[in-house]
Design an enzyme around this catalytic site. Structure first.
Site, PDB file in Angstrom:
ATOM      1  N   HIS A  54     -24.885  14.753  -7.227  1.00 55.32           N
ATOM      2  CA  HIS A  54     -24.305  15.655  -6.236  1.00 55.32           C
ATOM      3  C   HIS A  54     -24.657  17.115  -6.481  1.00 55.32           C
ATOM      4  CE1 HIS A  54     -21.071  12.372  -5.283  1.00 55.32           C
ATOM      5  NE2 HIS A  54     -22.244  12.097  -4.771  1.00 55.32           N
ATOM      6  N   CYS A  65     -37.607  30.508   0.215  1.00 58.01           N
ATOM      7  CA  CYS A  65     -38.631  30.731  -0.820  1.00 58.01           C
ATOM      8  C   CYS A  65     -38.366  29.944  -2.101  1.00 58.01           C
ATOM      9  CB  CYS A  65     -38.772  32.223  -1.121  1.00 58.01           C
ATOM     10  SG  CYS A  65     -37.367  32.927  -1.999  1.00 58.01           S
TER      11      CYS A  65
HETATM   12 ZN   LIG Z   1     -35.649  33.686  -0.670  1.00 57.65          ZN
END
Ligand SMILES: [Zn+2]
Length: 184
Positions: A54, A65
């Site tokens: 989990h 990113c």
């Molecule tokens: Zn980022």
């Protein structure tokens, strides 16, 4: 709500069950820990290989990113943001989200090739984690269960049932292990 959870997580400390498992791993007696916990306490208890079904609430990631941040390095008000400007998401698996495939694969590989499986702190009723004891058993592993009360596993899968609280049983178990290792 999320802030209360964060505060609770920040104050939680590893108990003797966490540190015992961490020690077993450091001694080379325990390959890995498979957990549904998100509190990072296994790692704080000394474990290095922890498979998390989990996720982990102590880190956040940027979905744009992939930059990862520790929850305690996030400062300021409002939703936490990445350096790139995108809002960060806690690294936890939310209801309705699938369990990471890598974690599933790794745990099945381990379960189907282990000599012994230690089951603790679980009722054995939540899928898909509950299939791990079965996988291990079918592969010939000895299933050792630590629980306060017997569970669905106890009568049909468990080879050795150590009844009691995980932290108390693990404390006793670690004393035994240390004695055995000292005598080797
Ligand atoms: Zn980022």
């Amino acid at each position: 709500m999320l802030e209360e959870v964060s505060a609770l997580l920040a104050s939680a400390r590893p108990n003797p069950a966490h540190t015992g498992l961490g020690q077993l791993q450091q001694m080379g007696l325990l390959q890995a820990i498979i957990t549904q916990n998100i509190d990072n306490l296994h790692q704080e208890g000394g474990a290095s290989r922890v498979i998390e079904y989990h996720g982990n609430a102590k880190t956040l990631s940027c979905l744009r990113c992939n930059q990862r941040y520790n929850a305690n390095e996030i400062e300021g008000q409002g939703p936490p943001k990445c350096d790139c400007g995108k809002i960060l998401k806690p690294d936890v698996v939310f209801f309705g989200e699938p369990i990471p495939r890598k974690a599933l694969q790794e745990s099945y590989d381990l379960a189907s090739d282990c000599g012994a499986l230690l089951v603790l702190g679980t009722s054995g009723e939540v899928a898909p984690a509950n299939t791990i004891p079965q996988t291990a058993k079918m592969a010939g592993a000895t299933v050792i269960e630590i629980n306060v009360e017997s569970t669905v596993l106890t009568n049909y899968l468990t080879d050795i049932f150590l009844q009691g609280k995980a932290s108390e049983v693990m404390t006793q178990l670690m004393e035994e292990v240390e004695t055995m290792v000292a005598q080797r």
